[in-house]
Design an enzyme around this catalytic site. Structure first.
Site, short mmCIF file in Angstrom:
data_model
loop_
_atom_site.label_atom_id
_atom_site.label_comp_id
_atom_site.label_asym_id
_atom_site.label_seq_id
_atom_site.Cartn_x
_atom_site.Cartn_y
_atom_site.Cartn_z
N PRO A 2 95.60 21.23 38.10
CA PRO A 2 95.82 19.91 38.71
C PRO A 2 94.68 19.53 39.65
O PRO A 2 94.38 20.25 40.61
CB PRO A 2 97.12 20.10 39.49
CG PRO A 2 97.69 21.40 39.06
CD PRO A 2 96.55 22.22 38.57
N GLU A 3 94.05 18.41 39.36
CA GLU A 3 93.09 17.80 40.27
C GLU A 3 93.64 16.43 40.64
O GLU A 3 94.81 16.16 40.40
CB GLU A 3 91.70 17.72 39.61
CG GLU A 3 91.14 19.09 39.23
CD GLU A 3 89.76 19.03 38.58
OE1 GLU A 3 89.01 18.07 38.86
OE2 GLU A 3 89.44 19.93 37.79
#
Length: 273
Positions: A2-3
């Site tokens: 997750p960014e």
DNA sequence: AGAACATCCTGCTAGC
DNA sequence: TGCTAGCAGGATGTTC
């Protein structure tokens, strides 16, 4: 992993589906996920609280509660927030926390590698003191970007991944941004002329915006999913990340892989200078 | 200052 | 086929 786009997708899901609900009970399993405070303190701090709104800076996610405090979430490597209609007796593997809502649904925190965190923060969110502006919502102008890059002497890839400079960009999107800007990972800020800086500014905005529209990147090994367990489609528009040996979408030269800033990095030797 | 490395951890996989 | 060593990575801290 997750960014910014993945965290933003989860935030939007939360905004739409859990704002207005009240946490009726909570459970914590294991000692890793809730580690900034004692699990008992965490549970009592969230129990009975109504959820008012959501916010995000970089990869940090916050849910404002009716007492002014924030339920804080960082997914790190493998964290997932899942809204499940069932009660906690059917929790899936690696479920470390469950928040039961008065709607009948439960918010599950699932995280195989246990790097992710849940905690309760105060209204001022001191954890954000050392986190730079959001790379999408607070990007600002080209001049602002120049100022933020400052006089740093390290390579652009390392600077983009430095959360104190701009927050939300990790290993995947830094490679995609630098490809779209046609810049080598090792270029320094002072080497950028005006057009190059403008390309970088535009690429940050473009790459992150498109990835949000596509609801994030779900790569086969590090499966990111949204609040309902659904994969995103941004990986389909990746030009370099995880494409070692494949032809560049622009010039057809093989994409190369190098170790840079401690991470696997992908780039086109021909297009990026 | 910046780079390189270790740390936390589990799942996947390349290689025997 | 089955096992294992190595790798992957976000944030943080240490060392050079």
């Amino acid at each position: 992993v997750p960014e910014l786009p993945e965290v933003e997708t989860v935030r939007r899901d939360l905004q739409e589906h859990i704002v207005g609900a009240t946490i009726v009970s909570a459970a914590v399993h294991g000692h890793r996920t809730v580690r900034r405070q004692k699990p008992d303190q965490f549970i009592s701090a969230v129990s009975g609280r109504k959820l008012i709104s959501t916010s995000r800076r970089g990869k940090y996610l916050f849910i404002e509660m009716d007492d002014g405090n924030r339920l804080a979430v960082h997914l790190r490597m493998s964290g997932q927030l899942l809204l499940r209609s069932n009660h906690h007796f059917d929790r899936i593997k690696h479920t470390h926390a469950i928040l039961d809502l008065d709607s009948g649904a439960s918010l599950h925190f699932v995280d195989p590698r246990t790097f992710g965190e849940l905690w309760v923060s105060t209204a001022s969110i001191p954890e954000l003191d050392h986190v730079g502006p959001d790379a999408l919502d607070e990007l600002g102008t080209v001049i602002d970007l120049r100022r933020r890059l400052g006089t740093r002497r390290s390579g652009l890839k390392a600077i983009l991944m430095n959360q104190a400079v701009l927050s939300g960009i990790g290993n995947i999107y830094s490679d995609e941004i630098l490809f779209q800007a046609r810049l080598r990972l090792t270029r320094t800020p002072e080497s950028l002329n005006r057009p190059a800086l403008a390309r970088l500014h535009q690429a940050i905005n473009n790459v992150l915006t498109e990835a949000v529209e596509r609801r994030g990147s779900s790569l086969s090994d590090e499966q990111y999913v949204d609040l309902f367990g659904k994969v995103g489609t941004a990986q389909a528009s990746h030009c370099v990340y995880a494409r070692e040996g494949s032809p560049c979408v622009v010039c057809e030269r093989k994409i190369e892989r190098v170790k840079f800033a401690g991470r696997s990095s992908f780039y086109c030797r021909n297009c990026q200078r």
